[in-house]
Design a protein around this motif. Structure first.
Motif, PDB file in Angstrom:
ATOM      1  N   THR A  29      -3.383  18.677 -26.275  1.00  0.00           N
ATOM      2  CA  THR A  29      -4.382  17.237 -26.510  1.00  0.00           C
ATOM      3  C   THR A  29      -5.259  17.519 -27.685  1.00  0.00           C
ATOM      4  O   THR A  29      -5.530  16.460 -28.267  1.00  0.00           O
ATOM      5  N   ASP A  33      -5.662  14.559 -30.464  1.00  0.00           N
ATOM      6  CA  ASP A  33      -6.695  13.876 -30.664  1.00  0.00           C
ATOM      7  C   ASP A  33      -7.652  14.366 -31.969  1.00  0.00           C
ATOM      8  O   ASP A  33      -8.408  13.643 -32.398  1.00  0.00           O
ATOM      9  N   HIS A  67      -7.097  13.900 -18.894  1.00  0.00           N
ATOM     10  CA  HIS A  67      -6.073  14.141 -19.801  1.00  0.00           C
ATOM     11  C   HIS A  67      -5.349  15.355 -19.847  1.00  0.00           C
ATOM     12  O   HIS A  67      -4.240  15.612 -20.698  1.00  0.00           O
ATOM     13  N   ARG A 336      -0.089   8.247 -23.992  1.00  0.00           N
ATOM     14  CA  ARG A 336      -0.311   9.712 -24.476  1.00  0.00           C
ATOM     15  C   ARG A 336       0.904  10.465 -24.376  1.00  0.00           C
ATOM     16  O   ARG A 336       1.290  11.223 -25.066  1.00  0.00           O
ATOM     17  N   GLN A 339       3.470  10.009 -27.156  1.00  0.00           N
ATOM     18  CA  GLN A 339       3.116  10.573 -28.065  1.00  0.00           C
ATOM     19  C   GLN A 339       3.473  11.908 -28.545  1.00  0.00           C
ATOM     20  O   GLN A 339       3.869  12.291 -29.370  1.00  0.00           O
TER      21      GLN A 339
END
Length: 394
Positions: A29, A33, A67, A336, A339
């Motif tokens: 993650t 990000d 997340h 997400r 991705q």
């Protein structure tokens, strides 16, 4: 003796972090990000602040915690030995399930019979085109994970006779979704373990509690753990195995005194009892995060697959690459998850392979859905299914 205060426990676990940042390069993650709050170090700081009442559990605060994929690549490389999984679970329990958690959908996923009928419904002609536009995001994501066609890959070979086997008794835990979508792999595990000299029995199919535990629904998770302990006591087995590494951590948490594993280690311990016919083909091997970081059986799996003569394996890259399935993450955060999956599938496009192997049912369904979106006909298999297909009965 009174139980330790959960907030104090979280603070103690968070204080083990020395903020070195060695976890950042392996965090999927953070790679996605580029944001410190979406890293293990950032989440540990958030957990500590929540435990000390320095911040309130707003959407902005809990977002990065929700997340987190729980892949535990950070825990594996941590030089300070931070118990990140325990910290994450404790913090999510403190917060409780997210308000937008698709509880009804997860209730369906956790019930094998309902899951079976939902899968049959999804295969009816025209259902996807008619139903998908009217569904909420989580339900639409679940529909995308259901195979459109029934795959007749199950081996027709009967399970060998287990009488006289002296290697011990193995209890096979079917799980919930895996008992439906991974029935081929479970049959393969039963065949191979029996052929290797084990007596195999099956536990009833039910959810181990992983979905609830990782979402902070502690009461439901504890009820599942109680169910598991009762089933294990009744079984009277020596080992507990699951073909889905995503269940391993939760099974071990419920049964700390039991040897809980995927089948690969038990098969490797008696590998001389098994023989395989050649397969002149190249396969891509996806090693799920839980297999690498919880089961830690990826090397053992490679050893078993290399027993198939002429089989060539191309292992997909290690962390920070993660397919994004991560239990209910693919349902709660489908954008997400897509991705993260694309980064994995990009590597697939560079390989000339006959199929994709992956041990975790969530990962395999998620990757298969991504391949289907690109009109790829590449088959996806559990490694145990391939091993069983090439096994030579004695």
């Amino acid at each position: 003796m009174p139980l330790e205060n959960p907030r104090h426990r979280i603070a103690v676990l968070a204080d083990q972090c020395v903020q070195c940042g060695l976890c950042l390069p392996v965090c999927p993650t953070y790679a996605l990000d580029g944001n410190e709050t979406e890293s293990p170090r950032g989440r540990i700081a958030i957990a500590a602040a929540l435990a000390r009442d320095q911040v309130s559990p707003s959407d902005e605060v809990r977002g990065p915690l929700d997340h987190c994929l729980g892949c535990l690549s950070c825990e594996r490389v941590c030089p300070a030995g931070v118990k990140y999984e325990e910290l994450l679970l404790e913090t999510r329990t403190l917060l409780g399930p997210a308000p937008e958690r698709p509880k009804a959908l997860l209730g369906l996923v956790k019930r094998p019979r309902l899951n079976h009928w939902a899968q049959r419904l999804a295969r009816w002609p025209g259902v996807r085109q008619w139903l998908a536009p009217a569904l909420p995001n989580a339900w639409r994501a679940a529909l995308a994970l259901m195979p459109e066609k029934r795959k007749a890959t199950r081996s027709t070979s009967p399970v060998p006779n287990s009488r006289g086997k002296k290697a011990g008794t193995v209890a096979l835990f079917p799980g919930c979704a895996a008992s439906i979508h991974d029935a081929d792999a479970e049959h393969a595990a039963e065949m191979l373990l029996t052929a290797a000299g084990y007596r195999v029995i099956r536990l009833p199919a039910f959810c181990c509690g992983a979905l609830d535990l990782h979402d902070g629904a502690i009461h439901e998770a504890e009820a599942a753990a109680t169910h598991l302990r009762q089933a294990w006591t009744t079984a009277g087995a020596d080992y507990l195995v699951t073909v889905t590494p995503g269940c391993l951590s939760t099974l071990r948490r419920a049964l700390p005194a039991v040897r809980v594993d995927d089948p690969y280690r038990l098969l490797a311990e008696r590998i001389d009892e098994l023989a395989f016919q050649p397969l002149p083909a190249r396969f891509a091997l996806h090693v799920p995060c839980t297999q690498a970081n919880v089961a830690r059986s990826d090397a053992t799996l490679m050893t078993l697959l290399k027993r198939i003569p002429q089989l060539e394996l191309k292992r997909l890259p290690a962390p920070p690459y993660c397919c994004g399935a991560a239990g209910s993450h693919v349902l709660q955060f489908p954008e997400r998850a897509a991705q993260l999956r694309e980064s994995v599938l990009m590597h697939m496009k560079t390989l000339d392979v006959r199929g994709l192997l992956s041990s975790n049912i969530g990962c395999r369904l998620h990757l298969a859905a991504g391949l289907e979106e690109t009109a790829s006909a590449l088959p996806t298999l559990h490694p145990l299914t391939l091993l069983a297909q090439q096994w030579i009965p004695s």
